[in-house]
Design a protein around this motif. Structure first.
Motif, PDB file in Angstrom:
ATOM      1  N   ALA A  29      -7.874   3.216  -7.840  1.00 43.92           N
ATOM      2  CA  ALA A  29      -6.679   3.703  -8.535  1.00 43.92           C
ATOM      3  C   ALA A  29      -7.002   4.173  -9.950  1.00 43.92           C
ATOM      4  N   ALA A  36      -1.919   3.839 -12.737  1.00 40.03           N
ATOM      5  CA  ALA A  36      -3.068   3.182 -13.369  1.00 40.03           C
ATOM      6  C   ALA A  36      -3.681   4.019 -14.468  1.00 40.03           C
ATOM      7  N   LYS A  83      -6.057  -2.923  -9.282  1.00 39.82           N
ATOM      8  CA  LYS A  83      -5.397  -1.731  -9.823  1.00 39.82           C
ATOM      9  C   LYS A  83      -5.875  -1.419 -11.238  1.00 39.82           C
ATOM     10  N   ALA A 109       1.224  -2.526  -7.603  1.00 40.94           N
ATOM     11  CA  ALA A 109       0.653  -1.391  -6.873  1.00 40.94           C
ATOM     12  C   ALA A 109       1.439  -0.117  -7.140  1.00 40.94           C
ATOM     13  N   THR A 146      -5.959   0.211  -4.233  1.00 43.03           N
ATOM     14  CA  THR A 146      -6.032  -0.180  -5.640  1.00 43.03           C
ATOM     15  C   THR A 146      -7.460  -0.129  -6.168  1.00 43.03           C
ATOM     16  N   ALA A 203      -3.797  -6.679  -5.828  1.00 41.96           N
ATOM     17  CA  ALA A 203      -2.985  -6.248  -6.967  1.00 41.96           C
ATOM     18  C   ALA A 203      -3.827  -6.072  -8.223  1.00 41.96           C
ATOM     19  N   GLY A 217       1.306   1.925  -3.563  1.00 45.06           N
ATOM     20  CA  GLY A 217       0.093   2.422  -4.185  1.00 45.06           C
ATOM     21  C   GLY A 217      -0.243   3.853  -3.816  1.00 45.06           C
ATOM     22  N   THR A 228       0.829  -1.212   0.000  1.00 50.37           N
ATOM     23  CA  THR A 228       0.000   0.000   0.000  1.00 50.37           C
ATOM     24  C   THR A 228       0.863   1.261   0.000  1.00 50.37           C
TER      25      THR A 228
END
Length: 506
Positions: free
Chosen positions: A68, A315, A273, A311, A65, A270, A21, A18
């Motif tokens: 994202a 994205a 995402k 992550a 995610t 994961a 991310g 995280t």
């Protein structure tokens, strides 16, 4: 592995993912946890509430995610940069918030595009952020349930972004309606981020400014009174070890046979995402396990966790990729390997996870390894991952998902130059797709590579000679020899030679 697995290790590992991310340095979540525990100790929380603070601090961004893709659209491509800009001003007055965040929109894009993003953010940003936080918190709750965490932790995660004065998201809770653990963690993260970026005096000023606004005033006052202690906690040299040592007793554990259940949480985290990749890691794991039954357990577990490092990859929608984006994509196996390597239970999987994008000709990443350096299991994972990738719809065209037959054609084109031909055949067989590679049907169910190995053995080559001749690792050569002997029912070189002679293999 039969010993119970320590749940806190998996949660701490998830916090590393995280961090990626949220655009933060690795171990930021661990340091936040240590600060939160100091605040909780000062408040004399009972053990059960202390446990809630502990888990909440590590998993506050477990849903990062989930939103994202939407955040990337809002940011113009790189949601991690937007989130890094938001981190120190999440509870700041609106003018400070906008001054810090607007420059992060569309960084590197032409002026008109950046201006359009800023205008859209000003018009719709608050509502879109509220919707994103709602998705974030809902996903975090669902994943926390699957990890077996108690109700108190789930309630705290649901309120992670609520502010004392009711200005937070997603529900606008205020005051003591916000769970105490969520209030503590909100403040602890401010202490870590602002202290690291701006220093002690700026941190003290922020705590005074936000007390009674975003922050619980009593907690903010307590933090000001113990600021040096909190800063010392954030500067711990070995935060991983410190966090595990501070886990409230009794230590929580899960049965060893539930390892893949926990790794499936990693997989789904994961894959959230990118909406196009929903279920991707589960499919890779199943495909790889079916392709090599003798390595089923390790391949299934690794397939679930190998994309955890994604992550860190922005994205952004199709058309927003850049050299920096490509570099972060190439590093995602490195991050997966680094995170899995922290866990005793998953350490044996770490190197394989780090090699699932390597190619025999050295064109893969992140190591750029060549054939002799890539073990058999990693070759299977690479082929399984490539096949599932070929099934994905092209970016921006969600209705054009490819058929298994077309994906098989694409996979076959990568063998044998980039992907191991036997691994490709095994993966296609696992997928129920017939290989179109023309070759003889070898006796005993031997593969083409196994026949090559058998010929060398019959001519007197030792395993290390086989490895050198075929540019494979000694462990892979040993794997082939054991499989050859098992398939043809012999246990010696002499008997293998007789088999080869009888079937005209030499």
């Amino acid at each position: 592995m039969t010993e119970p697995l320590r749940l806190a290790e998996f949660i701490a590992a998830m916090s590393l993912a995280t961090d990626l991310g949220m655009g933060q340095p690795l171990e930021q979540g661990l340091r936040t946890c240590l600060i939160a525990l100091e605040l909780a100790d000062g408040a004399r929380l009972p053990p059960e509430d202390l446990r809630t603070v502990y888990y909440s601090a590590l998993l506050r961004f477990l849903g990062c995610t989930a939103d994202a893709s939407d955040a990337a659209s809002l940011a113009g491509g790189d949601e991690t940069a937007l989130r890094a800009a938001i981190a120190p001003v999440l509870g700041a007055p609106p003018a400070q918030f906008l001054t810090a965040v607007l420059p992060a929109l569309g960084a590197g894009m032409p002026g008109p595009r950046r201006a359009a993003l800023a205008a859209r953010f000003l018009a719709t940003g608050k509502q879109r952020m509220r919707e994103g936080v709602r998705a974030h918190c809902e996903a975090a709750e669902m994943l926390a349930v699957r990890l077996g965490l108690p109700e108190g932790t789930r309630a705290s995660l649901a309120a992670s972004f609520e502010a004392w004065d009711g200005s937070g998201f997603p529900l606008g809770l205020s005051g003591e309606r916000i769970p105490l653990a969520a209030r503590i963690v909100f403040l602890a993260r401010d202490v870590e981020v602002i202290g690291r970026l701006r220093g002690r005096e700026a941190l003290a000023a922020v705590l005074r400014e936000r007390a009674g606004a975003a922050l619980d005033p009593e907690l903010a006052s307590a933090a000001l009174g113990s600021l040096d202690t909190l800063i010392d906690a954030s500067l711990t040299d070995m935060p991983w070890e410190a966090v595990l040592a501070r886990e409230p007793r009794p230590v929580a554990s899960i049965p060893a046979d539930r390892l893949d259940e926990v790794l499936t949480v990693f997989a789904d985290f994961a894959d959230l995402k990118d909406p196009a990749r929903a279920g991707f890691s589960r499919d890779v794991a199943a495909l790889a396990a079916g392709a090599a039954p003798d390595h089923r357990a390790v391949l299934h577990s690794t397939g679930l966790a190998q994309d955890l490092g994604r992550a860190a990859v922005p994205a952004g929608p199709a058309g927003t990729a850049s050299p920096a984006h490509d570099e972060r994509l190439r590093l995602h196996p490195y991050y997966s390997e680094r995170i899995l390597g922290r866990l005793a239970a998953s350490a044996p999987l770490a190197r394989l996870a780090g090699m699932h994008h390597e190619r025999l000709d050295g064109s893969g990443y992140y190591r750029g390894a060549i054939a002799a350096e890539i073990p058999w299991e990693a070759r299977i994972l690479a082929a399984a991952d490539a096949f599932q990738t070929l099934l994905l719809a092209p970016p921006g065209r969600p209705d054009e998902a490819r058929t298994p037959a077309r994906a098989a054609e694409g996979l076959l084109r990568l063998a044998p130059a980039q992907l191991d031909a036997d691994a490709v055949d095994a993966v296609l067989a696992s997928a129920g797709v017939r290989s179109r590679r023309t070759r003889p049907a070898w006796p005993g169910g031997l593969t083409e590579r196994e026949v090559e190995v058998l010929r060398l053995l019959c001519r007197g080559a030792r395993k290390k000679d086989v490895a050198a001749a075929l540019r494979i690792s000694p462990s892979t050569a040993d794997h082939h020899v054991r499989h050859i002997y098992g398939k043809i029912g012999v246990s010696s070189r002499a008997a293998a030679t007789l088999f080869a002679v009888e079937h005209d293999l030499l």
